[in-house]
Design a protein around this motif. Sequence first.
Motif, PDB file in Angstrom:
ATOM      1  N   TYR A 107       0.736   3.871  10.862  1.00  0.00           N
ATOM      2  CA  TYR A 107       1.031   3.087  10.305  1.00  0.00           C
ATOM      3  C   TYR A 107       0.575   1.628  10.818  1.00  0.00           C
ATOM      4  O   TYR A 107       0.304   0.627  10.636  1.00  0.00           O
ATOM      5  CB  TYR A 107       1.274   3.110   8.628  1.00  0.00           C
ATOM      6  CG  TYR A 107       0.757   4.042   7.817  1.00  0.00           C
ATOM      7  CD1 TYR A 107      -0.107   4.340   7.534  1.00  0.00           C
ATOM      8  CD2 TYR A 107       1.423   5.720   7.642  1.00  0.00           C
ATOM      9  CE1 TYR A 107      -0.675   4.802   6.403  1.00  0.00           C
ATOM     10  CE2 TYR A 107       0.866   6.724   6.906  1.00  0.00           C
ATOM     11  CZ  TYR A 107      -0.083   6.088   6.646  1.00  0.00           C
ATOM     12  OH  TYR A 107      -1.076   7.194   5.661  1.00  0.00           O
ATOM     13  N   GLY A 143      -3.328   8.556   3.832  1.00  0.00           N
ATOM     14  CA  GLY A 143      -3.823   7.610   4.031  1.00  0.00           C
ATOM     15  C   GLY A 143      -3.875   7.188   5.905  1.00  0.00           C
ATOM     16  O   GLY A 143      -4.870   6.094   5.959  1.00  0.00           O
ATOM     17  N   ALA A 190       1.871   4.524   1.050  1.00  0.00           N
ATOM     18  CA  ALA A 190       0.959   6.173   1.802  1.00  0.00           C
ATOM     19  C   ALA A 190       2.012   7.043   2.049  1.00  0.00           C
ATOM     20  O   ALA A 190       2.368   7.474   3.092  1.00  0.00           O
ATOM     21  CB  ALA A 190       0.365   4.944   2.436  1.00  0.00           C
ATOM     22  N   ILE A 223       1.337  -1.479   0.621  1.00  0.00           N
ATOM     23  CA  ILE A 223      -0.340  -0.263   0.115  1.00  0.00           C
ATOM     24  C   ILE A 223       1.126   0.968   0.200  1.00  0.00           C
ATOM     25  O   ILE A 223       1.693   1.562   0.808  1.00  0.00           O
ATOM     26  CB  ILE A 223      -0.846  -0.475   1.017  1.00  0.00           C
ATOM     27  CG1 ILE A 223      -2.196  -1.372   1.035  1.00  0.00           C
ATOM     28  CG2 ILE A 223      -1.733   1.626   1.329  1.00  0.00           C
ATOM     29  CD1 ILE A 223      -2.402  -1.446   2.556  1.00  0.00           C
ATOM     30  N   ILE A 257       2.999  -1.403   4.475  1.00  0.00           N
ATOM     31  CA  ILE A 257       2.585  -0.530   3.598  1.00  0.00           C
ATOM     32  C   ILE A 257       3.995   0.673   3.328  1.00  0.00           C
ATOM     33  O   ILE A 257       4.713   0.126   4.252  1.00  0.00           O
ATOM     34  CB  ILE A 257       2.294   0.088   4.861  1.00  0.00           C
ATOM     35  CG1 ILE A 257       1.067  -0.214   4.438  1.00  0.00           C
ATOM     36  CG2 ILE A 257       1.831   1.584   4.861  1.00  0.00           C
ATOM     37  CD1 ILE A 257      -0.188  -0.037   5.918  1.00  0.00           C
ATOM     38  N   CYS A 293      -2.695   4.473  -1.315  1.00  0.00           N
ATOM     39  CA  CYS A 293      -3.460   4.508  -0.244  1.00  0.00           C
ATOM     40  C   CYS A 293      -5.252   5.098   0.064  1.00  0.00           C
ATOM     41  O   CYS A 293      -5.895   4.875   0.189  1.00  0.00           O
ATOM     42  CB  CYS A 293      -2.530   5.262   1.569  1.00  0.00           C
ATOM     43  SG  CYS A 293      -2.760   6.719   0.353  1.00  0.00           S
ATOM     44  N   ASP A 294      -5.463   6.429  -1.338  1.00  0.00           N
ATOM     45  CA  ASP A 294      -6.029   6.779  -1.153  1.00  0.00           C
ATOM     46  C   ASP A 294      -7.630   6.469  -2.111  1.00  0.00           C
ATOM     47  O   ASP A 294      -7.983   7.446  -2.691  1.00  0.00           O
ATOM     48  CB  ASP A 294      -6.281   8.154  -1.686  1.00  0.00           C
ATOM     49  CG  ASP A 294      -5.261   8.407  -3.016  1.00  0.00           C
ATOM     50  OD1 ASP A 294      -5.191   7.481  -3.561  1.00  0.00           O
ATOM     51  OD2 ASP A 294      -4.507   9.423  -3.574  1.00  0.00           O
ATOM     52  N   ALA A 333      -5.938   3.898   4.610  1.00  0.00           N
ATOM     53  CA  ALA A 333      -4.866   2.675   3.957  1.00  0.00           C
ATOM     54  C   ALA A 333      -5.405   2.160   5.010  1.00  0.00           C
ATOM     55  O   ALA A 333      -5.144   1.036   4.226  1.00  0.00           O
ATOM     56  CB  ALA A 333      -3.890   3.188   4.419  1.00  0.00           C
TER      57      ALA A 333
END
Length: 197
Positions: free
Chosen positions: A61, A26, A13, A11, A52, A100-101, A36
């Motif tokens: 995170y 995120g 971010a 991911i 991530i 992440c978005d 996220a």
Amino acid sequence: MIDTTDITGLILAGGRGSRMGGVDKGLQNYLGMPMALHALLRLAPQVGQVMINANRNLGAYEAMGVPVWPDTLPDFAGPLAGFAAGLERCETPYLATVPCDCPRFPPDLVERLAQGLVEHDADIAMAATPHGDALRTQPVFCLLKTSLLASLLAFLHGGQRKIDAWTAQHRCAEVRFDDAQAFAGANTLAELQQLQP
């Protein structure tokens, strides 16, 4: 076909979030949860393991329960720096990336990218969505061979940052997804509001 356990999900971010006023995208809420985390919950069933790429708020995170790796390049060098961070830590033959978005990407994204990669004997498979009469690639939604790390590092250390310029050096398969809305992202707070049902 490629076995799910041979794919690590990443991911992305690590961005600056400049179009959202510098906030960490995120960690912005969508339906009461950080974006996220939505991406993580959507990606995890599609791959063997997830990590991530983030450059700030690492504790937030890490609280999502998967490894978190910052860019090795300075100054928020863009998605390819995130790709590189993931490839450097990836222990499987393939890496699947999502931003992440975009919390609503398809639940069969990775499976279809893997199919496209194999069918076209490609190094990279990326999602593509209809845009008028053409297809628009979504290069941050991709599946790539981890053997591309050396090529990517050489590209980045040469001062290059453009994702399309790097992917153009390799055999790419475009995999069509008809629902462009599934790839709708939130680059601004207004777009995040629009995503909310």
